[in-house]
Design a protein around this motif. Structure first.
Motif, PDB file in Angstrom:
ATOM      1  N   UNK A   2     105.329 166.858 -47.649  1.00 49.66           N
ATOM      2  CA  UNK A   2     104.741 167.294 -48.813  1.00 49.66           C
ATOM      3  C   UNK A   2     103.298 166.406 -48.911  1.00 49.66           C
ATOM      4  N   UNK A   3     102.386 167.148 -49.705  1.00 51.29           N
ATOM      5  CA  UNK A   3     101.085 166.541 -49.622  1.00 51.29           C
ATOM      6  C   UNK A   3     101.296 165.271 -50.285  1.00 51.29           C
ATOM      7  N   UNK A   4     102.293 164.977 -51.246  1.00 54.12           N
ATOM      8  CA  UNK A   4     102.436 163.751 -52.034  1.00 54.12           C
ATOM      9  C   UNK A   4     102.840 162.795 -50.980  1.00 54.12           C
ATOM     10  N   UNK A   5     103.711 163.088 -50.084  1.00 53.69           N
ATOM     11  CA  UNK A   5     104.133 161.860 -49.110  1.00 53.69           C
ATOM     12  C   UNK A   5     103.072 161.696 -48.149  1.00 53.69           C
ATOM     13  N   UNK A   6     102.190 162.762 -47.771  1.00 49.15           N
ATOM     14  CA  UNK A   6     101.198 162.502 -46.890  1.00 49.15           C
ATOM     15  C   UNK A   6      99.987 161.508 -47.468  1.00 49.15           C
ATOM     16  N   UNK A   8     100.807 159.229 -49.834  1.00 56.65           N
ATOM     17  CA  UNK A   8     101.443 157.849 -49.643  1.00 56.65           C
ATOM     18  C   UNK A   8     101.130 157.151 -48.313  1.00 56.65           C
ATOM     19  N   UNK A   9     101.666 158.020 -47.288  1.00 55.41           N
ATOM     20  CA  UNK A   9     101.404 157.421 -46.037  1.00 55.41           C
ATOM     21  C   UNK A   9      99.952 157.111 -45.630  1.00 55.41           C
ATOM     22  N   UNK A  10      99.109 157.987 -46.031  1.00 50.06           N
ATOM     23  CA  UNK A  10      97.542 157.638 -45.772  1.00 50.06           C
ATOM     24  C   UNK A  10      97.120 156.446 -46.489  1.00 50.06           C
ATOM     25  N   UNK A  11      97.577 156.350 -47.605  1.00 47.96           N
ATOM     26  CA  UNK A  11      97.251 154.883 -48.488  1.00 47.96           C
ATOM     27  C   UNK A  11      97.628 153.768 -47.816  1.00 47.96           C
ATOM     28  N   UNK A  15      95.614 150.682 -46.224  1.00 50.63           N
ATOM     29  CA  UNK A  15      95.960 149.306 -46.687  1.00 50.63           C
ATOM     30  C   UNK A  15      96.171 148.237 -45.415  1.00 50.63           C
ATOM     31  N   UNK A  16      96.995 148.904 -44.536  1.00 52.55           N
ATOM     32  CA  UNK A  16      97.363 148.084 -43.225  1.00 52.55           C
ATOM     33  C   UNK A  16      95.950 147.936 -42.368  1.00 52.55           C
TER      34      UNK A  16
END
Length: 93
Positions: A2-6, A8-11, A15-16
């Motif tokens: 989902x766009x929400x999951x993408x 979160x993963x991008x954020x 951060x990393x």
């Protein structure tokens, strides 16, 4: 995904990456350690130098005078060429 999951993963990846880049900057800002004046505690901050090698460095310089280059460290008991190679950019005289 989902766009929400993408999002979160991008954020998390951003951060990393920011965390790793700031760690690299910190590593570059560390001043070299003067092996002719450093005490045992400071010498143990060098890679491959534990308490016994730090004491050996101090004993050697007290008996033989100051080190002139990193290559002189191979004369210290327990320090070999590979250890010296790893210390080249982290020590000064």
């Amino acid at each position: 995904m989902t766009q929400w999951t993408r999002g979160i993963v991008a954020a998390m990846l951003l951060g990393l990456l920011l965390g790793l880049s700031s760690m690299a900057a910190l590593a570059q800002e560390v001043a070299p350690i003067n092996v002719n004046t450093a005490d045992a505690e400071l010498l143990t901050e060098l890679p491959g130098v534990g308490p016994s090698r730090a004491e050996a460095i101090i004993e050697y310089r007290e008996a033989n005078g100051p080190f002139e280059s990193a290559d002189d460290l191979v004369n210290v008991s327990g320090i070999g060429a590979s250890t010296v190679e790893g210390l080249q950019d982290q020590v000064e005289f």
